[in-house]
Design a protein around this motif. Sequence first.
Motif, PDB file in Angstrom:
ATOM      1  N   ARG A  74       5.474   4.821   7.732  1.00 46.78           N
ATOM      2  CA  ARG A  74       6.138   6.100   7.941  1.00 46.78           C
ATOM      3  C   ARG A  74       7.661   5.932   7.905  1.00 46.78           C
ATOM      4  NH1 ARG A  74       3.501   7.329  11.996  1.00 46.78           N
ATOM      5  NH2 ARG A  74       4.916   6.498  13.547  1.00 46.78           N
ATOM      6  N   LYS A  75       8.164   4.855   8.501  1.00 43.39           N
ATOM      7  CA  LYS A  75       9.613   4.609   8.502  1.00 43.39           C
ATOM      8  C   LYS A  75      10.121   4.292   7.097  1.00 43.39           C
ATOM      9  CE  LYS A  75       9.832   3.180  13.282  1.00 43.39           C
ATOM     10  NZ  LYS A  75       9.750   2.077  14.220  1.00 43.39           N
ATOM     11  N   LEU A  76       9.319   3.567   6.321  1.00 42.83           N
ATOM     12  CA  LEU A  76       9.730   3.204   4.962  1.00 42.83           C
ATOM     13  C   LEU A  76       9.723   4.388   4.004  1.00 42.83           C
ATOM     14  CD1 LEU A  76       7.847  -0.168   4.338  1.00 42.83           C
ATOM     15  CD2 LEU A  76      10.316   0.159   4.541  1.00 42.83           C
ATOM     16  N   SER A  77       8.767   5.310   4.197  1.00 39.85           N
ATOM     17  CA  SER A  77       8.531   6.285   3.133  1.00 39.85           C
ATOM     18  C   SER A  77       8.200   7.701   3.582  1.00 39.85           C
ATOM     19  CB  SER A  77       7.351   5.804   2.299  1.00 39.85           C
ATOM     20  OG  SER A  77       6.182   5.839   3.101  1.00 39.85           O
ATOM     21  N   GLY A  78       7.884   7.891   4.832  1.00 37.92           N
ATOM     22  CA  GLY A  78       7.429   9.196   5.284  1.00 37.92           C
ATOM     23  C   GLY A  78       5.943   9.422   5.062  1.00 37.92           C
ATOM     24  N   THR A 101       0.643  -0.350  14.094  1.00 40.56           N
ATOM     25  CA  THR A 101       1.873  -1.040  13.694  1.00 40.56           C
ATOM     26  C   THR A 101       2.179  -0.798  12.219  1.00 40.56           C
ATOM     27  OG1 THR A 101       1.474  -2.755  15.341  1.00 40.56           O
ATOM     28  CG2 THR A 101       2.995  -3.297  13.545  1.00 40.56           C
ATOM     29  N   ILE A 102       1.174  -0.963  11.365  1.00 41.21           N
ATOM     30  CA  ILE A 102       1.364  -0.753   9.925  1.00 41.21           C
ATOM     31  C   ILE A 102       1.722   0.709   9.647  1.00 41.21           C
ATOM     32  CG2 ILE A 102       0.247  -0.876   7.652  1.00 41.21           C
ATOM     33  CD1 ILE A 102       0.844  -3.610   8.986  1.00 41.21           C
ATOM     34  N   THR A 126       0.826  -1.204   0.000  1.00 35.33           N
ATOM     35  CA  THR A 126       0.000   0.000   0.000  1.00 35.33           C
ATOM     36  C   THR A 126       0.860   1.253   0.000  1.00 35.33           C
ATOM     37  OG1 THR A 126      -1.810  -1.149   1.111  1.00 35.33           O
ATOM     38  CG2 THR A 126      -1.785   1.255   1.268  1.00 35.33           C
ATOM     39  N   VAL A 127       1.930   1.251   0.760  1.00 36.47           N
ATOM     40  CA  VAL A 127       2.797   2.434   0.816  1.00 36.47           C
ATOM     41  C   VAL A 127       3.447   2.694  -0.545  1.00 36.47           C
ATOM     42  CG1 VAL A 127       4.903   1.302   1.648  1.00 36.47           C
ATOM     43  CG2 VAL A 127       4.413   3.671   2.294  1.00 36.47           C
ATOM     44  N   ASP A 128       3.780   1.659  -1.286  1.00 37.56           N
ATOM     45  CA  ASP A 128       4.338   1.838  -2.632  1.00 37.56           C
ATOM     46  C   ASP A 128       3.272   2.371  -3.593  1.00 37.56           C
ATOM     47  OD1 ASP A 128       6.849   0.995  -1.804  1.00 37.56           O
ATOM     48  OD2 ASP A 128       6.502  -1.089  -2.409  1.00 37.56           O
TER      49      ASP A 128
END
Length: 151
Positions: free
Chosen positions: A106-110, A100-101, A73-75
């Motif tokens: 946030r850590k992966l992508s902001g 958790t997600i 989803t973040v991608d």
Amino acid sequence: MRRAIFPGTFDPFTIGHYSVVERTLTFMDEIIIGIGKNENKKTFFPLNKRLEMIRELYKDDPRIKVEAYSELTVDFAIKHDAKFIVRGIRTVHDFEYEETIADINRKLSGVETILLFTEPELTSVSSTIVRELLHFGKDVSPFLPRNMKID
């Protein structure tokens, strides 16, 4: 432009989902309803039908787009230059999972996650329950957006 992703399986899209979209439009310019392809979930409606039903529901609102995706989803959010992911929360269990997600995203992508608590009268409405009712031939119209058509 403030753009958010509203991800889910949406099998089917309920009045709870509809409420989240309507409330999100008060602070976002655009929402992309992202229907995630999850091979581990057995769905009632095929992906194309879910896309069609939700697109039909929002056909007159240019602020809302509906797309399917199979990546994280973040991608999907990054691909669409969305700075926010919106999620609805019905229970404490939902909150713990989404927290958790959200932290990982946030850590992966902001990309930030906005959690909207379900309106009290909608906390019992879930796609799982609606699918069960559909399976047994019950009328599910009270649990769907007013203009949602299920064939």
